[in-house]
Write a protein that holds these residues in place. Sequence first.
Motif: not given
Length: 335
Positions: A23-24, A53, A56, A58, A60, A88, A117, A305-306, A309, A311
């Motif tokens: 997952k991470s 998914s 979450s 999402r 994916n 990822k 996503d 992906v950041s 999420r 981030e």
Amino acid sequence: MTNIKKVSELAGVSTATVSRTLKSPDQVSEATREKVLEAVKAAGYRPNWLASSVKSGRSNTIVVLVPNLVNPFFMRIIGGIEQAAQEKGFSVLLGDTQGSPEREHEYASMVLTNRADGLIQLDHSFPFSAADADLAGDLPMVSVCERIHSEKKYPVIELDNYAASRALAHHLLGYGHKHFAAIVGQVSSQIYRERLAGIRSVLQEEQIPFEQSQITGGAYTIEAGIAGIAHLLSLPQRPTAIFCFNDDIAIGAVHAIKKAGLRVPEDISVVGFDNIKVSAFIDPPLTTVDQPAYDMGRRAVDVLVSQIRGEPLARSKEVLPFQLIERESSGPAPV
């Protein structure tokens, strides 16, 4: 179906570590990541991304828009995207748009409807329709190579095309060339402007004229290279060195030059851009600029992906290094 416990036994780690890796992957060491991925492959394990998914919210899945899947340079980028996405926990949907705005809009709308996503764009166009533009403002999106034409500045993974073109120009000047030409790609793109500016800057410094009549093309294809040579050989002053804005153009140019009874590089030197695999095997092997295409693809996924999420990004633009690969298609100017 093989479960996560079997994977943990094969990898010699806990089930929690397996889950974290899938997952991470950026949260575990490279050695652990490699062990877990090998165990996943050996066990034939398929994580239940659908269940996660639902929890979450999402899918994916990420969408990658490609202007032309036939182009081998894009395939190298996609290779990096696919590998990084798999690590990822994301699936990749490729959209071969063929430069069609309607196709771009259709694929891009998948992000708006939560069927994907985020989006990676390998062209310079803004992929959403005018009706969806406002909704798309804050969606995760990254461009690779090109910069998206939009009021909002999206993250970009690119090369220093200006510096790379200057390096090619200095390379040819070192062989004594004074009569230049260029066969370019899409003139609406940032790449066109930066590469041409790099060439012009060096030639201006050397006080070597470079007129619009010495620039031709408009597509990144072998056929554009062939057509470009037909035009350039009709000029009153035949060029002794030709900049081709990608390797496909250069391959077409070399073919057309030889078909016209001339030699490469004895009569005309040819340089390309991208360092696709076949460029080392044509006759003569092609001098070109190598772009780290695979790494570009991987970095695009990292940034996307950041964004997905939530981030913060350390920077909105990443410029990757290039390398000038000198082979036999360039040489001394004819005397």
